[in-house]
Each structure stands twice: as C-alpha cells, then as structure tokens.
Write a protein that holds these residues in place. Structure first.
Motif, PDB file in Angstrom:
ATOM      1  N   ASN A 112      62.688 115.738 -29.556  1.00  0.00           N
ATOM      2  CA  ASN A 112      62.323 114.356 -29.160  1.00  0.00           C
ATOM      3  C   ASN A 112      62.487 113.273 -30.015  1.00  0.00           C
ATOM      4  OD1 ASN A 112      61.485 115.134 -26.504  1.00  0.00           O
ATOM      5  ND2 ASN A 112      60.031 116.222 -27.245  1.00  0.00           N
ATOM      6  N   THR A 113      62.419 112.140 -30.024  1.00  0.00           N
ATOM      7  CA  THR A 113      62.331 111.017 -30.798  1.00  0.00           C
ATOM      8  C   THR A 113      61.116 110.175 -30.571  1.00  0.00           C
ATOM      9  OG1 THR A 113      64.706 111.016 -31.079  1.00  0.00           O
ATOM     10  CG2 THR A 113      63.659 109.049 -31.668  1.00  0.00           C
ATOM     11  N   TYR A 114      60.440 109.774 -31.549  1.00  0.00           N
ATOM     12  CA  TYR A 114      59.244 109.353 -31.442  1.00  0.00           C
ATOM     13  C   TYR A 114      59.423 107.923 -32.510  1.00  0.00           C
ATOM     14  CZ  TYR A 114      57.628 113.944 -29.817  1.00  0.00           C
ATOM     15  OH  TYR A 114      57.318 115.015 -29.206  1.00  0.00           O
ATOM     16  N   SER A 115      58.925 106.865 -31.972  1.00  0.00           N
ATOM     17  CA  SER A 115      59.154 105.547 -32.590  1.00  0.00           C
ATOM     18  C   SER A 115      57.661 105.033 -33.279  1.00  0.00           C
ATOM     19  CB  SER A 115      59.780 104.505 -31.696  1.00  0.00           C
ATOM     20  OG  SER A 115      60.918 104.897 -31.104  1.00  0.00           O
ATOM     21  N   PHE A 116      57.789 104.469 -34.446  1.00  0.00           N
ATOM     22  CA  PHE A 116      56.447 104.037 -35.094  1.00  0.00           C
ATOM     23  C   PHE A 116      56.234 102.895 -34.299  1.00  0.00           C
ATOM     24  CE2 PHE A 116      57.849 106.779 -38.367  1.00  0.00           C
ATOM     25  CZ  PHE A 116      56.790 107.122 -39.050  1.00  0.00           C
ATOM     26  N   SER A 117      54.913 102.552 -34.251  1.00  0.00           N
ATOM     27  CA  SER A 117      54.266 101.418 -33.895  1.00  0.00           C
ATOM     28  C   SER A 117      54.929 100.010 -34.616  1.00  0.00           C
ATOM     29  CB  SER A 117      53.012 101.006 -33.629  1.00  0.00           C
ATOM     30  OG  SER A 117      52.494 101.251 -35.077  1.00  0.00           O
ATOM     31  N   LYS A 118      54.709  98.675 -34.146  1.00  0.00           N
ATOM     32  CA  LYS A 118      55.452  97.702 -34.946  1.00  0.00           C
ATOM     33  C   LYS A 118      53.994  97.039 -35.501  1.00  0.00           C
ATOM     34  CE  LYS A 118      59.335  98.176 -33.135  1.00  0.00           C
ATOM     35  NZ  LYS A 118      60.601  98.523 -33.977  1.00  0.00           N
ATOM     36  N   GLY A 119      54.473  96.022 -36.540  1.00  0.00           N
ATOM     37  CA  GLY A 119      53.370  95.427 -37.346  1.00  0.00           C
ATOM     38  C   GLY A 119      53.497  95.689 -38.822  1.00  0.00           C
ATOM     39  N   SER A 120      52.354  94.908 -39.359  1.00  0.00           N
ATOM     40  CA  SER A 120      52.523  95.194 -40.823  1.00  0.00           C
ATOM     41  C   SER A 120      52.048  96.725 -41.297  1.00  0.00           C
ATOM     42  CB  SER A 120      51.176  94.226 -41.164  1.00  0.00           C
ATOM     43  OG  SER A 120      50.041  94.504 -41.078  1.00  0.00           O
ATOM     44  N   THR A 121      51.656  97.252 -40.478  1.00  0.00           N
ATOM     45  CA  THR A 121      51.661  98.674 -40.721  1.00  0.00           C
ATOM     46  C   THR A 121      52.155  99.601 -39.650  1.00  0.00           C
ATOM     47  OG1 THR A 121      49.466  98.658 -42.148  1.00  0.00           O
ATOM     48  CG2 THR A 121      50.231 100.867 -41.415  1.00  0.00           C
ATOM     49  N   LEU A 122      53.216 100.089 -39.850  1.00  0.00           N
ATOM     50  CA  LEU A 122      53.897 101.072 -38.916  1.00  0.00           C
ATOM     51  C   LEU A 122      53.361 102.363 -38.791  1.00  0.00           C
ATOM     52  CD1 LEU A 122      57.571 100.427 -39.813  1.00  0.00           C
ATOM     53  CD2 LEU A 122      56.315  98.936 -38.424  1.00  0.00           C
ATOM     54  N   THR A 123      52.876 102.880 -37.674  1.00  0.00           N
ATOM     55  CA  THR A 123      52.129 104.090 -37.656  1.00  0.00           C
ATOM     56  C   THR A 123      52.603 104.985 -36.595  1.00  0.00           C
ATOM     57  OG1 THR A 123      50.572 103.194 -36.078  1.00  0.00           O
ATOM     58  CG2 THR A 123      49.942 103.207 -38.228  1.00  0.00           C
ATOM     59  N   LEU A 124      52.429 106.293 -36.587  1.00  0.00           N
ATOM     60  CA  LEU A 124      52.829 107.418 -35.549  1.00  0.00           C
ATOM     61  C   LEU A 124      52.076 108.603 -35.634  1.00  0.00           C
ATOM     62  CD1 LEU A 124      54.887 108.609 -33.530  1.00  0.00           C
ATOM     63  CD2 LEU A 124      56.368 109.387 -35.626  1.00  0.00           C
ATOM     64  N   THR A 125      51.481 108.981 -34.806  1.00  0.00           N
ATOM     65  CA  THR A 125      50.572 110.234 -34.783  1.00  0.00           C
ATOM     66  C   THR A 125      51.465 111.402 -33.980  1.00  0.00           C
ATOM     67  OG1 THR A 125      48.590 108.827 -34.880  1.00  0.00           O
ATOM     68  CG2 THR A 125      48.297 111.146 -34.233  1.00  0.00           C
ATOM     69  N   LEU A 126      51.368 112.535 -34.654  1.00  0.00           N
ATOM     70  CA  LEU A 126      52.036 113.751 -33.861  1.00  0.00           C
ATOM     71  C   LEU A 126      50.600 114.722 -33.741  1.00  0.00           C
ATOM     72  CD1 LEU A 126      55.311 113.992 -35.994  1.00  0.00           C
ATOM     73  CD2 LEU A 126      55.181 112.864 -33.686  1.00  0.00           C
ATOM     74  N   LYS A 127      50.733 115.097 -32.537  1.00  0.00           N
ATOM     75  CA  LYS A 127      49.558 116.293 -32.277  1.00  0.00           C
ATOM     76  C   LYS A 127      50.231 117.510 -32.269  1.00  0.00           C
ATOM     77  CE  LYS A 127      46.322 113.359 -31.239  1.00  0.00           C
ATOM     78  NZ  LYS A 127      45.021 113.145 -31.769  1.00  0.00           N
ATOM     79  N   ASN A 128      49.445 118.490 -32.694  1.00  0.00           N
ATOM     80  CA  ASN A 128      49.939 120.141 -32.773  1.00  0.00           C
ATOM     81  C   ASN A 128      51.339 120.028 -33.253  1.00  0.00           C
ATOM     82  OD1 ASN A 128      47.302 120.859 -31.562  1.00  0.00           O
ATOM     83  ND2 ASN A 128      48.059 120.328 -29.573  1.00  0.00           N
TER      84      ASN A 128
END
Length: 301
Positions: free
Chosen positions: A237-253
C-alpha cells in the motif's frame, strides 16, 4: 640448651601458622580470599548495552531445599523501564518456582547492573532447564535525520548526521540531498528507513505479537517549503503524508518481518526553491517489546 631453644622456635612457628590459618579462614568465609591472594573474586563487568542474565545461586540443590536464581539486568537507556519477567521451569513435577512472575523496575541511565531473585524448590531428584520471558510496554524511540534541497549549480548546506536514541530497535535513516532545477519539474528522491530488532541477549517471542510495532510516527518539518509532498509504500500500500508546515504519517502495527528486506523508502518530492533548505525528518517509534532467553540448568539431588 639446644633442645630448649629448638622447642621455643617450634612454638613460635606454630603460633605463626595458627595466625595464618585464622586469617585465611576469615577471608574465605567473608568471600574476600581472592583479594587476599591479590585477585578479584568477581568475574563480571558492567555491560555497555542493555542486558539481562540469570544464574543459579547454588547447585546442585538438595531435595526438599530451595535456592535462588539471580536475575541480573542493566538498562543504559535514558528511559526507565518496567518489565514483566516470567520464569518457566520445564520439569515442574520435581522443581517448582515460588513466585515465577514479577514486575521488575529498571531505572534509566543505570551506572551498574542490579539484580533480583527468583526462588526455586526441589521436591524430587531430577534436573530441568529454565527460560526467562520479558515483556516491555510503550517504549519510545526517536531517529532524526534530514532532507536537503538545493538549486542546480548552488552550494548545498551541510547535511545533518543521523541521530538515533538507543532502544530495542535498530533504526537507520541516512540523510539525503535533492538537487532541483528552477526551470524543470520537481524531482523525487527516496529517504530510506530501515527498522529491525536490535537483539541483545534474548530472542523475540514466537507468536502473533512477534515483531509488531504498535505505532510508527513519521514527520517532516516543512517550514522552509523545500518539500512539496512525501509518501511511503509499505505492505503493498502507498500512504501519503499530511500537508502543512509539518508533514506527518502514522502507521499502525508495523510488522518487522515486512521490513526485514531493508525497510521502506519515503518518496520525497522537492520544490524548486531558490536557495538551499534543510528539512528535519523525525522517525518516532512507539512499541511494545518482548523477548526470552535461556536460564540456568537446575539440578536436584
């Protein structure tokens, strides 16, 4: 006269011998005979990495009697730890553990190893192997690296080195530089992140919880505007970071088994800014960790 002098000499030597024997017996009883002989009685040294070991206090154990298994631990991490420690004896018919499960508190930044006791009792003449299982909850570990973008034919900034806090995982995320051209489209470059177990003297549990990271948080500081977007491909799967001054992404398990082939890459799309920019990347891992190791052989007679 000669016989009298000889007798006096024998008495003196006899007294000296008695004194020497008393001194030897005293040091032996106090456990300091090695110091008397000019050597240390201790063969252990303070470890430099996280470690847990176990040794039987006395062996063999007489039937109907008890002894302690000394559980020794050393925690150099800057986090205090609470470990659920369980002793399993594989011949419980003849050997029993009085209190097989304990919660062991391990202070942060330990300077010397500490120990606790697990009592075992022999109820029959036999022998058995033993195993210790440890479980840690909610451990946090951080790795900080950087993505640098710079226009074509300009002088790049100094790339920041990877900085990783110590923990049960091995995290590698080498910094990258992306050269951009003001007249061309954005160029993508991967920031490779490799995560795996940093096994000390134990082996990860075998079971459904083996190698799972409950939460993995990825963030990129984008206050300079040098990063246009970022995404991660993981587990098909491909997961995109959120937009903004800080790009964030949370992956579970996150399953470490799926990362064993070298981890994953963050595909970073840079913007064509007119000056070099430095963007920090934080890899924050929140996870539980479990492992086991072989304890001592227990012999009853």
């Amino acid at each position: 006269m000669f016989n009298k002098r000889a007798a006096n000499t024998a008495v003196v030597f006899g007294l000296i011998l008695v004194v020497v024997l008393v001194v030897i017996i005293y040091f032996a009883a106090s456990g300091n005979l090695g110091n008397l002989l000019g050597r240390s009685n201790s063969t252990s040294t303070t470890p430099t990495t996280f470690s847990t070991t176990a040794a039987l206090e006395t062996s063999p154990i007489l039937v109907g009697h008890s002894s302690n298994i000394i559980f020794t631990y050393f925690n150099p991490f800057d986090q205090s730890l609470s470990a659920n420690v369980t002793l399993e004896v594989f011949n419980p018919t003849y050997i029993t553990a009085t209190d097989p499960s304990k919660l062991v508190s391990m202070p942060a930044d330990m300077s010397t190893a500490a120990s606790g006791e697990f009592n075992v009792t022999c109820v029959g003449s036999s022998s058995s192997t033993s195993t210790f299982a440890l479980s840690f909850q909610n451990f946090w570990q951080n790795a900080t690296t950087s993505v640098e973008t710079y226009p074509y034919d300009s002088t790049p900034l100094q790339v920041l080195p990877l900085n990783v806090s110590a923990g049960f995982l091995s995290i590698v995320a080498n910094p990258i530089t992306i050269e951009t051209q003001l007249s061309s489209a954005n160029e993508q470059a991967p920031l490779h992140v490799a995560i795996g177990p940093a096994v000390y003297n134990g082996e990860p549990f075998i079971g459904s919880t083996k190698g799972l990271i409950p939460e993995l948080v990825l963030s990129i500081s984008n206050s300079t505007g040098g990063i246009a977007s970022a995404n991660v491909s993981y587990n098909l799967n491909t997961y995109s970071f959120s937009k903004g001054s800080t790009l964030t992404l949370t992956l579970k398990n996150v399953n470490l088994a799926l990362l064993s082939g070298g981890g994953f890459s963050i595909e970073v799309a840079a913007t064509n800014v007119g000056k070099p920019t430095q963007n920090l990347v934080n890899v924050d891992a929140y996870y539980n960790y479990e492992y086991s190791f072989d304890g001592p052989e227990i012999t009853c007679q």
